[in-house]
Design an enzyme around this catalytic site. Structure first.
Site, PDB file in Angstrom:
ATOM      1  N   ASP A 331       0.890  -1.112  -0.245  1.00 46.79           N
ATOM      2  CA  ASP A 331      -0.459  -0.189  -0.142  1.00 46.79           C
ATOM      3  C   ASP A 331       0.982   1.342   0.087  1.00 46.79           C
ATOM      4  O   ASP A 331       1.843   1.340   1.319  1.00 46.79           O
ATOM      5  CB  ASP A 331      -0.845  -0.518   0.975  1.00 46.79           C
ATOM      6  CG  ASP A 331      -1.947   1.237   0.872  1.00 46.79           C
ATOM      7  OD1 ASP A 331      -2.991   0.743   0.468  1.00 46.79           O
ATOM      8  OD2 ASP A 331      -1.464   2.225   2.275  1.00 46.79           O
ATOM      9  N   HIS A 344      -2.244  16.369  -8.273  1.00 44.25           N
ATOM     10  CA  HIS A 344      -3.049  14.604  -8.511  1.00 44.25           C
ATOM     11  C   HIS A 344      -1.468  14.457  -9.515  1.00 44.25           C
ATOM     12  O   HIS A 344      -1.688  13.456  -9.812  1.00 44.25           O
ATOM     13  CB  HIS A 344      -4.266  14.170  -8.763  1.00 44.25           C
ATOM     14  CG  HIS A 344      -5.433  14.433  -8.447  1.00 44.25           C
ATOM     15  ND1 HIS A 344      -5.745  13.612  -7.200  1.00 44.25           N
ATOM     16  CD2 HIS A 344      -6.211  15.640  -7.621  1.00 44.25           C
ATOM     17  CE1 HIS A 344      -6.615  13.575  -6.507  1.00 44.25           C
ATOM     18  NE2 HIS A 344      -7.123  14.988  -7.049  1.00 44.25           N
ATOM     19  N   ASP A 374      -4.073   2.644  -4.692  1.00 43.50           N
ATOM     20  CA  ASP A 374      -3.036   2.831  -3.797  1.00 43.50           C
ATOM     21  C   ASP A 374      -2.341   1.465  -3.663  1.00 43.50           C
ATOM     22  O   ASP A 374      -1.170   1.545  -2.253  1.00 43.50           O
ATOM     23  CB  ASP A 374      -2.212   4.340  -2.229  1.00 43.50           C
ATOM     24  CG  ASP A 374      -3.794   3.532  -1.996  1.00 43.50           C
ATOM     25  OD1 ASP A 374      -4.619   2.564  -2.174  1.00 43.50           O
ATOM     26  OD2 ASP A 374      -3.532   4.369  -0.655  1.00 43.50           O
TER      27      ASP A 374
END
Length: 458
Positions: A331, A344, A374
């Site tokens: 993650d 972003h 993610d």
């Protein structure tokens, strides 16, 4: 009588001679059928010999058998009417019986030969289509076989011209002849000759005056167009004797049928070539679409679907049965913070960086996938014993090196939390269950995650 018997033909040398001989036979019969000569065997034998000489195969080509018998019967009745004596009637009738016998035997032989010839010629004509279709669509040897057949069909010469391509001509169109025709094959009293393609072109205006036509004799050519409905394929020119004219229609029908099939074969070859090209393009496009449908657009890793399909294929492979492997659930730390603080584009950079770190850590032979915004997963097949602490240290080392080389100017640190779950390969394993175990271990790891902002360490 002579005019009646040969009334269908003009006076050629051949028929003129036959007329003359038939008249001589009538005079000989008239001389024999007299009171003083009826018992003269020499005169009788002379008549029979003249009949035998006249009744050749060529004779029966020019006369109708019914008209011949009608003529002989008429002469018989006229001559018998001279006598009142029944004995003389019988004597003369016996002679005419011999005449009928000679004519019947000669006609039977002629009919037998004609029948055998007809059967042979019919077989030759009907085999044109079969023999042409032995060859490929673009092989001109097919035309040579036709000309060889035409030689056997009593044609003294033949010339087979082709339109390239076939001309589509409807009844309402004005005929526009092509500039060139192509002489595929021909014969001129000799063997069939197939011309090489570079020598085939003949100007349409020179159709009846080209160098391949006979120059040493007089000739009469029959010209037959070769077509099927509105498609015109070419022209057949040939020299053929009148008694074989009836084969010409059969030949042209067979030839047109073969040319129609060859045209369709050529069209099919072009279509197949185009289809093959299209199929290759479709296959390539399908493979591209398949890859795109299995691939994450940003990172180039497998997406969720691609990861599951590829891992299922690996697990089902017999050579992997019983081998050791690990499932890694990774993650990207603090993606929301990076998006919120830096935009972003920086978030995409961080995601792409995490993918590169995982690929570098495990190598291209392992399965790396991005299954969420993610979230990443890795399945690695190991040759050595599983050492999870060493593996974590390796991932950390690769992460530090990447940050130094590629993210030194960034206000944040690229870092991933990972959960590593070891397992033994089997075709019966549930991938979802493996991910679930790795996810639980990841959750434990995330309890110890640190800030990714560099400003927090200054």
């Amino acid at each position: 009588m002579s005019q009646f018997l040969f009334n269908k033909y003009s006076a050629s040398e051949t028929t003129a001679k036959m007329r003359e001989n038939y008249v001589k036979i009538i005079y000989a019969l008239d001389d024999y059928a007299r009171e003083e000569n009826l018992d003269n065997e020499v005169k009788k034998d002379k008549v029979l010999e003249m009949i035998s000489t006249l009744a050749s195969e060529e004779f029966f080509r020019f006369v109708s058998v019914d008209e011949l018998y009608a003529s002989v019967e008429y002469i018989q009745q006229k001559l018998i009417s001279r006598f009142d004596n029944m004995e003389k009637h019988l004597k003369l009738n016996q002679t005419f019986i011999q005449i009928y016998k000679i004519l019947a035997e000669r006609n039977a032989n002629y009919c037998k030969e004609k029948l055998e010839d007809n059967e042979f010629l019919a077989w030759q004509a009907n085999s044109i289509t079969r023999d042409m279709l032995v060859f490929e669509a673009y092989d001109d040897r097919a035309y040579e076989t036709v000309v060889d057949k035409l030689m056997r069909l009593h044609m003294e010469s033949s010339f087979l011209f082709s339109f390239e391509p076939a001309i589509i001509h409807f009844g309402t169109d004005k005929w526009q002849p092509p500039e060139y025709m192509y002489l595929k094959a021909y014969h001129n009293g000799s063997d069939a000759i197939q011309l090489p393609h570079e020598e085939q072109a003949v100007k349409y205006t020179e159709l009846l005056s080209n160098k391949y036509l006979p120059t040493d004799r007089r000739y009469t050519l029959v010209v037959s167009p070769l077509f099927s409905n509105e498609e015109h394929y070419g022209i057949l020119m040939c020299e053929i004797k009148h008694e074989y004219f009836n084969y010409l229609q059969s030949v042209t029908v067979q030839l047109c049928a073969a040319l129609k099939i060859i045209t369709l074969m050529k069209q099919q070859a072009v279509t197949q070539k185009q289809l093959k090209k299209s199929l290759i393009e479709i296959k390539e496009n399908n493979e591209l679409l398949r890859d795109l449908s299995r691939q994450d657009a940003l990172t180039g890793c497998y997406n969720r679907r691609g990861f599951f399909e590829e891992l299922r294929k690996r697990l089902s492979n017999d050579k992997n049965e019983g081998e050791k492997a690990i499932m890694v659930f990774a993650d990207l730390d603090c993606l929301k913070t990076i998006n919120d603080k830096f935009g972003h584009e920086e978030g995409d950079f961080a995601i792409l960086s995490a993918a590169k770190i995982l690929k570098h850590s495990f190598g291209n032979s392992e399965i790396v996938g991005r299954i969420g915004g993610d979230e990443f997963v890795v399945c690695a097949f190991l040759d050595n014993a599983i050492d999870i602490p060493s593996m974590r240290n390796h991932i950390e080392a690769v992460t530090r090196e990447y940050n130094i080389k590629y993210a030194a100017d960034k206000p944040y640190i690229i870092h991933t939390s990972v959960g590593v779950y070891p397992f033994v390969c089997s075709a019966t394993l549930e991938i979802g269950e493996l991910l679930s175990h790795a996810d639980i271990l990841l959750y434990e790891e995330k309890k110890h995650k640190r800030s990714i902002l560099k400003s927090d360490y200054e």
